[in-house]
Design an enzyme around this catalytic site. Structure first.
Site, short mmCIF file in Angstrom:
data_model
loop_
_atom_site.label_atom_id
_atom_site.label_comp_id
_atom_site.label_asym_id
_atom_site.label_seq_id
_atom_site.Cartn_x
_atom_site.Cartn_y
_atom_site.Cartn_z
CG HIS A 1 -5.97 5.41 1.74
ND1 HIS A 1 -7.00 4.59 1.34
CD2 HIS A 1 -5.98 5.40 3.10
CE1 HIS A 1 -7.61 4.11 2.41
NE2 HIS A 1 -7.01 4.59 3.48
CB CYS B 1 -10.42 3.10 -3.68
SG CYS B 1 -9.41 4.58 -3.55
CG ASP C 1 -4.92 4.60 -3.18
OD1 ASP C 1 -5.26 5.53 -2.42
OD2 ASP C 1 -5.63 3.58 -3.37
CG ASP D 1 -9.25 1.10 1.14
OD1 ASP D 1 -8.18 1.42 0.59
OD2 ASP D 1 -10.23 1.86 1.22
#
Length: 675
Positions: free
Chosen positions: A480, A652, A482, A360
């Protein structure tokens, strides 16, 4: 030599820049002529009144052409060829080579009245020819060629022309506190290697007549985007850029002045990355009177965009944080990285301050010019515990840094770079994207939800070579991209597969296992206070409805990705996933397998702790079966306590620096905007 009919050489010369020179009767003017330009002389303006004819003589290093004179009415008087003189008669001339000394080019005019057999008056011009060329690597082969005809413009494509600058965003000196381009100092020769060479080539006599000077100059706008250094008294001195709009140098004869040019900022909103530098020869006719330019040469640069690397490119180095309770996760990542024969870089708690979300905080990319390429880290505006890691731990020699600052009240979870991915290269409806396309998450088109902050979106759009696509990610609690997609390499024509999280695929697997008599098999066994079996998940109405909503949101993105990346269903693999809503937004029910780390053919996948059937997890078995034809190795990593329960997964908590594209971005056909 007088040029009569305009042959091919003359037609080429007509494209030269021209300069008007005025002569006065009875006088001989001194004129400096720059090679490649034409001198235009108004013959009528320098003649006595009532003169109808003129003759001309000149030295062999001058080529001439008389315009607006009736050649059919020429006559010869006392052996001199006379030309008719009208109010519009002009002489165009150029010098064929640089002068060896001052005034070695000479041209004289004799004026005749009507019926006169002797000249009424005379005038003339002494000419000194100099060659002046401001040169760059306009053909992009790493060498500064001489006087490239396309150096003043910039074009895209395999046959494009125009020089390239790198933003000087690394830190080559240990004494510098920030990126090299933030000051007007060059403290090391390695710093110069990041810059593009520019050469001012001069050819001519040792000196010129008094009143001439050379000057480099830039516009006030371009001065904010570039810097120029020149070796002066054994020190590379900042001579142009920022507040310095011009640099004057004395003319001292034939020589080459080598300059080094740096970019100071990336393309961005309101700045397309194009800058230019000019070199002018200035003339002062009378002391105390301002100078005027008599010749200007120009070169154009485009500043390299920041190119972000997709996870299908070969990995170089893996980054991960060490925090409380992630020891086993670190051990698993170390083993995975060792299997991939890569390096791992651990950010310890005294640096990360408890912030474990390495993905991030930053995104890796690179910048590229014909003479140099180096990686650049793009720092997100999230500014949590890891905020100092990119600039303090990564910025260094040949490792650049850039960030976009946003107002704190504008920054949301969508400004973290788990919400920024890049597709592999694709071709869409005949349009090539050889560097892929950026993918960012946003709010649903009909709502006013969260969206990546404008300064970051504008920056990504301005790079042009990876036109962004906005997807719908605001349905997720973290938000997000992802969390529902990733790309993996594949031995097919496209070279990759898109993996999408799929509740529908998960429900199909669970239904099959229930029908096979495994309805009592548990999900997340040992991690949940409430026991969730296959049957219970399938029969719990709220879970079914919430995942129907999640699948609808993913399918919305599926359709966008198929359209914008030119994909078919054969290019997509569904990865089983389940979600649950928290305050109306989705979080992963069990570890989200699509949120994986991709290290070439080795995948580090969150261990889903799905139903164990015949001693193996059926969800893991399904994923292995789907990815095995791609020759990918699946390693499942336990991240439940250390990441999953904190609303993140393997991807992450890690980050990967990758090898750059081999494709040269400037060889793209001129890119268009994204959606």
């Amino acid at each position: 030599m007088v040029l009569g009919a305009p042959d091919c050489q003359v037609q080429r010369d007509r494209r030269m820049e021209s300069r008007t020179v005025r002569v006065e009767r009875g006088q001989r003017a001194q004129v400096v002529c720059v090679l490649g330009t034409r001198i235009v002389i108004d013959l009528n303006g320098g003649s006595p009144a009532d003169c109808k004819w003129f003759s001309m003589r000149h030295s062999p290093n001058i080529e001439t052409e008389i315009l607006n004179s009736d050649a059919s009415n020429q006559k010869v008087v006392n052996g001199e060829k006379l030309w008719p003189l009208s109010r519009k008669t002009v002489l165009e001339l150029y010098m064929t080579q640089a002068s060896a000394e001052i005034n070695d080019g000479k041209i004289t005019f004799a004026y005749y009245g009507k019926g006169a057999d002797a000249p009424v008056d005379k005038s003339g011009v002494y000419l000194t020819a100099v060659g002046i060329s401001l040169d760059v690597d306009a053909d992009r082969d790493g060498v500064v060629e001489k006087n490239n005809p396309h150096k003043a413009s910039w074009t895209w494509g395999p046959n494009g022309q125009g020089a390239i600058l790198l933003v000087n965003c690394d830190k080559d000196s240990l004494f510098s506190r920030t990126v090299d381009g933030d000051d007007n100092i060059s403290l090391s020769k390695t710093d110069l290697l990041d810059m593009s060479k520019m050469v001012l080539r001069i050819q001519g006599p040792e000196k010129l007549p008094t009143g001439y000077q050379l000057m480099l100059h830039v516009s006030a706008t371009d001065a904010q985007s570039l810097g120029v250094f020149y070796l002066h008294s054994k020190v590379y001195t900042h001579v142009l850029g920022r507040q310095k709009l011009f640099y004057k140098t004395r003319y001292t004869g034939t020589r080459e002045l080598e300059f080094f040019v740096e970019g100071l900022r990336f393309p961005d909103e309101g700045f397309d990355g194009l800058v230019s530098i000019k070199a002018s020869l200035l003339e002062t006719q009378v002391e105390g009177i301002p100078e005027t330019p008599i010749f200007t040469d120009s070169v154009a640069f485009r500043i390299s965009p920041l190119i972000i690397t997709p996870n299908t490119l070969d990995p170089i180095e893996v980054y991960v944080c060490s925090v409380k309770e992630n020891y086993l996760f670190l051990k698993a990542i170390n083993n995975l990285v060792s299997d991939a024969k890569l390096k791992v870089r651990i950010c310890f708690e005294y640096v990360n301050r408890g912030d474990r979300w390495m993905q991030d905080e930053m995104e890796f990319g690179f910048i590229h010019a014909p003479h140099k390429s180096f990686p650049v880290v793009l720092d997100s505006p999230r500014d949590r515990g890891l905020k100092d890691f990119p600039i303090r731990q990564l910025l260094g020699p040949d490792f650049g840094y850039v960030t976009k600052v946003a107002d704190a009240d504008e920054v949301t979870s969508l400004d973290s770079f788990g919400n920024l991915e890049v597709s592999p290269p694709v071709t869409v409806r005949g349009k090539n994207y050889p560097l892929g396309r950026i993918l960012i998450g946003s709010s649903f088109p009909t709502t006013s939800g969260r969206r990546m902050t404008k300064v970051v979106r504008d920056f990504l759009q301005a790079q042009r070579v990876q036109p962004p696509i906005e997807l719908f990610s605001d349905w997720l609690f973290v938000g997000h991209v992802d969390e529902f997609l990733t790309f993996v390499p594949a031995p097919n024509r496209k070279g990759f597969r898109l993996l999408l999280a799929s509740p529908a695929a998960c429900f199909r697997i669970l239904q099959d296992k229930k029908q096979e008599g495994h309805g009592d098999a548990a999900i997340l066994q040992g991690f949940e206070t409430k026991r969730w079996t296959v049957t219970k998940v399938l029969s719990t109405d709220i879970i079914v409805k919430e995942n129907g909503y999640a699948q609808h949101c993913i399918d919305w993105n599926r359709d966008i990705l198929k359209k914008e990346l030119g994909l078919t269903e054969d290019d997509i693999i569904d990865i089983p996933a389940l979600f649950k809503l928290q305050d109306g937004q989705a979080i992963a029910f069990f570890p989200n397998m699509v949120n994986m780390i991709v290290l070439g053919k080795i995948l580090g996948i969150p261990k889903p702790y799905g139903p164990v059937i015949k001693e193996t997890c059926c969800l893991e078995d399904y994923v292995i079966d789907q990815l095995k034809p791609l020759d990918l190795t699946c390693t499942f990593i336990d991240d439940v306590v250390s990441y999953h329960k904190k609303l993140g997964e393997v991807h992450c908590g890690t980050n990967v620096r990758r090898k750059p594209f081999s494709f040269k971005w400037w060889q793209m056909e001129e890119p268009q905007s994204g959606n």
